[in-house]
Design an enzyme around this catalytic site. Structure first.
Site, mmCIF file in Angstrom:
data_model
loop_
_atom_site.group_PDB
_atom_site.id
_atom_site.type_symbol
_atom_site.label_atom_id
_atom_site.label_comp_id
_atom_site.label_asym_id
_atom_site.label_seq_id
_atom_site.Cartn_x
_atom_site.Cartn_y
_atom_site.Cartn_z
ATOM 1 N N CYS A 203 0.844 -1.192 0.000
ATOM 2 C CA CYS A 203 0.000 0.000 0.000
ATOM 3 C C CYS A 203 0.883 1.248 0.000
ATOM 4 C CB CYS A 203 -0.912 0.016 1.228
ATOM 5 S SG CYS A 203 -2.004 -1.420 1.337
ATOM 6 N N HIS A 350 26.941 -16.141 -13.942
ATOM 7 C CA HIS A 350 25.487 -16.079 -13.916
ATOM 8 C C HIS A 350 25.000 -15.878 -12.485
ATOM 9 C CE1 HIS A 350 21.267 -17.314 -14.501
ATOM 10 N NE2 HIS A 350 21.461 -16.900 -15.739
ATOM 11 N N SER A 376 22.083 -14.494 -18.462
ATOM 12 C CA SER A 376 22.887 -15.060 -19.545
ATOM 13 C C SER A 376 23.096 -14.094 -20.707
ATOM 14 C CB SER A 376 22.240 -16.356 -20.055
ATOM 15 O OG SER A 376 20.907 -16.119 -20.462
ATOM 16 N N ILE A 460 17.004 -17.877 -25.225
ATOM 17 C CA ILE A 460 18.455 -17.666 -25.282
ATOM 18 C C ILE A 460 19.219 -18.808 -24.616
ATOM 19 C CG2 ILE A 460 18.480 -16.309 -23.152
ATOM 20 C CD1 ILE A 460 20.621 -15.524 -26.236
ATOM 21 N N ASN A 461 18.577 -19.472 -23.648
ATOM 22 C CA ASN A 461 19.246 -20.534 -22.890
ATOM 23 C C ASN A 461 19.270 -21.854 -23.669
ATOM 24 O OD1 ASN A 461 19.412 -18.584 -20.986
ATOM 25 N ND2 ASN A 461 18.214 -19.616 -19.422
ATOM 26 N N SER A 481 13.699 -13.976 -21.080
ATOM 27 C CA SER A 481 12.454 -13.981 -20.309
ATOM 28 C C SER A 481 11.888 -12.577 -20.134
ATOM 29 C CB SER A 481 12.683 -14.632 -18.940
ATOM 30 O OG SER A 481 13.823 -14.085 -18.318
ATOM 31 N N PHE A 581 9.883 -16.242 -15.444
ATOM 32 C CA PHE A 581 8.904 -16.623 -16.464
ATOM 33 C C PHE A 581 8.905 -18.133 -16.716
ATOM 34 C CE2 PHE A 581 6.940 -13.588 -19.761
ATOM 35 C CZ PHE A 581 5.746 -14.289 -19.747
ATOM 36 N N THR A 605 15.640 -12.737 -14.211
ATOM 37 C CA THR A 605 16.334 -12.559 -12.932
ATOM 38 C C THR A 605 16.615 -11.080 -12.673
ATOM 39 O OG1 THR A 605 18.355 -13.106 -14.167
ATOM 40 C CG2 THR A 605 17.394 -14.840 -12.825
#
Length: 798
Positions: A203, A350, A376, A460-461, A481, A581, A605
């Site tokens: 809030c 990473h 990544s 991409i991964n 993501s 995601f 991330t």
């Protein structure tokens, strides 16, 4: 005790014509006394001139140990009975609502003299007032001649009644006045209840909520806020749900409140108060049901609490394992920095690295700037910058496709002579990358190639080889993501009748489809805020043309299934929820719901880290004691970067003025059945083999350390990422430059192989990445990619 339908107020200068009149008689109008201009605020207050006066003691503030003093407020259903021609139609179906005559000179303060209770005169032909949800006040109603045996309406109907009441207001100013009238009626909480433990998170203003179940099994709620608008929101929900059964509270659907986002002009940011207070009420209702059924509260998830002074307190064994290396060994920092500086080694890592490695890297960055921890996508960009700054070697702490991408991007940038090294002689795999290299995925792409025009959007991964082979089958663009939704929406907008094929992450694909289905019921204006080229019609038309692979997932995000989600709903539904995601649909839906009320984020991330930092900054700007609780819906290795960012923000707000006591708690939603996997010394050395990475696996009672993998599938942290140890990094640095070729097995792959069409894998595999770079820079698909989609890969670009 005040009678039901009465209201404690100061004395009013009322004319003598007070009392019931004949049926159908016109309601007399009386002037508002000059000394009481506050009676102009609402039409409701004008009606009170029809009421009689009865002296009563002043009201007492609400305490969590007593029942809320609803009898100290006026019953609007009684008002409707007294003046039916002035009441909105919805009032006849509403429960008692707490609306005051007018505020006391100091809002909520005890009156300095005897107050009066005003009881509305009942019209002989008016509908009787509704009974309270818990049946209290029935005798009082009968004394007033308005009692009836009708059952009280369900809480959900009472909430809808309030919504209709606001809809009936003529304009925004009228709605705001009504909201402030509700605020006037809400008793103030005592100081003992205005504490951090009762704060409602999410809030804009400070909001406190107190709830308990009384001896009759009814929920008793009270709330307060330092904002009058927020007090009005709270008062509406308290008036509807106080006295309801726990099951009734849970039955209230948040969508019933969706139309109240614009109750007061300019107060859109406060609209989430409705939802967040309701979530807090429902959490207390679940606890009441559990207590009634004799179920003991389940153990909380492990967590880390970061204090204003930067100190970290771990709660639970899993959190203790994560916190162990947040204050790294200074000797190891000095040893690593010495190697990096002498041999000009850059480090890209990473977010999911082991906490020991991340802790030392974070501390080492203060002495050697060429260290970067990120997702990544940014790793390869950072490697190029390090090469430009003079680094001769790049060490990659991640899985193999990350080191492959770094190698390829460096070559594309002209840094072929810069060495790129992995952290293990063994393969450092990835469940998603493996899924994309399977024969099943190839079949998925062949199906896509039959449906023109088609665009393959690949995460991409995945490996460079997978990207290359996919691009020759179907025109391909990579995504992350954080940009996958924008990429797909732009593709649909830019290429008519397009088919989009997403892979390989099945959870992300399902979540994208779910998101588009949510958009399909939005208005054109709401959709335009997400993507300006789309409308309700275009979103509905693209749904059948969106396809996603259904047999690939990340073993980390697989952890966040129904068991974890059920516990979050029970214990953490009022906390900030973060989700990658890639999480399963249950966790995605929960976080998306939280996002609608400002309490959640779904994305990469980096999106999660930015979300935490943003809410902490807001708390620091308010400078009020607070406890922010975030559920970390991604790999637990992120905790090192989160703690570093939180400490940095705390340090930046140090000043001479008094600092509020603000804490940040990070919750690890780890499955209760976990597998612990740790090597003897916590590091994987150059001589290590696969058995030291995955052997000695033991089932532990409850949540434990290291990977925390569930025996039902999924890990709280990635076992592949944990193959990147501090020992390996130090030994690789020690052997550089590799004159004896001892590090041959650690060098990142440089693809010299060719694709079926005779092109180099490295060249073709980089093209989908370059298409994504173009989209990120321009927000449009490149002309080359559009041509490939429409005419095919083999056709020359015009």
């Amino acid at each position: 005790m005040l009678k039901r339908g009465s209201c404690a107020e100061p004395a009013l200068d009322l004319p003598p014509q007070c009392g019931p009149g004949p049926a159908g008689a016109p309601i007399p109008k009386f002037p508002i006394p000059e000394s009481q201009p506050h009676l102009h605020r609402s039409p409701l207050r004008r009606r009170l001139l029809l009421c009689c006066i009865k002296t009563q003691p002043p009201p007492q503030p609400f305490s969590s140990s007593t029942s809320p003093p609803h009898a100290n407020a006026m019953d609007v259903s009684s008002l409707a009975a007294a003046a039916p021609s002035l009441a909105a139609p919805s009032l006849s179906q509403k429960p008692p609502l707490a609306i005051p005559l007018h505020p006391s000179p100091a809002r909520g303060a005890l009156l300095p003299r005897a107050s009066v209770a005003v009881r509305c005169a009942a019209h002989p032909h008016a509908s009787p007032p509704l009974r309270r949800a818990d049946g209290e006040g029935e005798e009082e109603e009968e004394e007033g001649g308005g009692g009836s045996g009708a059952a009280p309406p369900p809480a959900r109907l009472r909430v809808r009644g309030i919504v209709e009441e606001f809809r009936a207001a003529p304009d925004a100013a009228g709605r705001a006045r009504l909201l402030l009238a509700y605020a006037d009626a809400l008793p103030r909480l005592g100081e003992a209840d205005r504490v951090a433990a009762n704060r409602v998170m999410g809030c804009v203003a400070q909001v406190w909520l107190v709830g308990r179940c009384d001896a009759r099994g009814r929920m008793r709620f009270a709330a307060d806020s330092d904002s009058e608008l927020s007090r009005g929101y709270c008062a509406c929900l308290v008036s509807a749900l106080d006295g309801a059964r726990p099951e009734e509270v849970l039955d209230v659907d948040p969508t019933d409140l969706a139309s109240l986002g614009g109750v007061a002009a300019g107060a859109r940011s406060r609209a989430s108060t409705w939802h967040n207070v309701l979530v807090g009420m429902q959490k207390r209702a679940r606890a009441a049901i559990a207590a009634r059924e004799g179920r003991s509260p389940s153990e909380p998830f492990p967590s880390l609490v970061i204090g204003r002074d930067g100190a970290v307190c771990a709660q639970g064994s899993y959190a203790e394992a994560q916190a162990m290396f947040l204050s790294p060994d200074e000797s190891k920092i000095s040893e690593l920095v010495k190697y990096l500086r002498e041999k000009k080694v850059g480090v890209v890592a990473h977010f999911y690295m082991d906490p020991e490695v991340q802790g030392i890297l974070t501390a080492s960055k203060r002495h050697w700037p060429h260290i970067h921890i990120s997702d990544s996508l940014v790793m390869a960009d950072s490697a190029v910058k390090m090469a430009e700054a003079g680094c001769k070697y790049i060490t990659v702490l991640g899985v193999d496709f990350m080191s492959e991408n770094v190698r390829a991007i460096l070559d594309q940038a002209g840094f072929n002579e810069v060495g790129v090294y992995r952290m293990s002689s063994d393969q450092i795999g990835c469940s998603l990358a493996d899924a994309a290299s399977s024969s099943a995925y190839t079949h998925f792409l062949k199906e896509a190639s039959k449906s023109r025009p088609s665009l393959h959007v690949i995460y991409i991964n995945t490996s460079l080889e997978t990207k290359a082979h996919a691009h020759e089958l179907v025109p391909t663009i990579t995504c992350t993501s954080s940009n996958v939704v924008a990429t797909i929406l732009q593709a649909f907008a830019q290429i008519p009748d397009l088919n989009v094929w997403y892979g390989p992450d099945s959870y992300m694909g399902a979540n994208i489809a779910d998101l588009f289905q949510r958009m399909a019921v939005m208005s054109d204006e709401e959709i335009a805020e997400i993507h300006p080229s789309h409308s309700n019609r275009s979103i509905n038309s693209l749904l059948p043309r969106l396809h996603y692979y259904q047999d690939g997932n990340c073993i980390v995000h697989d952890m966040f299934g129904h068991e974890v989600v059920d516990k979050i709903k029970e214990q953490y539904c009022d906390s900030f929820l973060t989700a990658h995601f890639e999480v399963p649909g249950e966790m995605f839906s929960l976080s998306m719901e939280a996002k609608t009320r400002g309490m959640g984020v779904v994305g990469s991330t980096q999106n999660i880290l930015d979300f935490i930092k943003s809410h902490l900054k807001e708390a620091l700007d308010r400078n009020i004691d607070d406890h922010l609780q975030f559920v970390l819906g991604t790999e637990s290795g992120m905790i090192t970067s989160i703690v570093a960012a939180v400490r940095e923000l705390f340090d930046s707000y140090k000043s001479s003025k008094q600092s509020a006591n603000i804490e940040v708690e990070i919750i690890f939603p780890v499955s209760s059945d976990a597998v612990s996997n740790r090597s003897a010394n916590g590091s994987h050395h150059l001589e290590s083999s696969t058995d030291t990475d995955f052997d000695k696996v033991s089932i532990v009672p409850g949540v434990s350390s290291s990977e925390g993998c569930s025996i039902h599938g999924g890990c709280a942290s990635c076992p592949y990422m944990k193959m990147n140890s501090l020992g390996s990094l130090l030994k690789v640095c020690h052997h550089l430059p590799d004159k004896d070729n001892k590090l041959a097995a650690y060098q990142a792959s440089r693809f010299n192989a060719k694709t079926p069409l005779g092109k180099l894998v490295a060249e073709v595999g980089c093209e989908p990445i370059l298409h994504m770079r173009h989209f990120q820079a321009t927000k449009r698909l490149s002309d080359k990619l559009v041509h490939q989609v429409i005419h095919g890969i083999g056709e020359p670009t015009l």
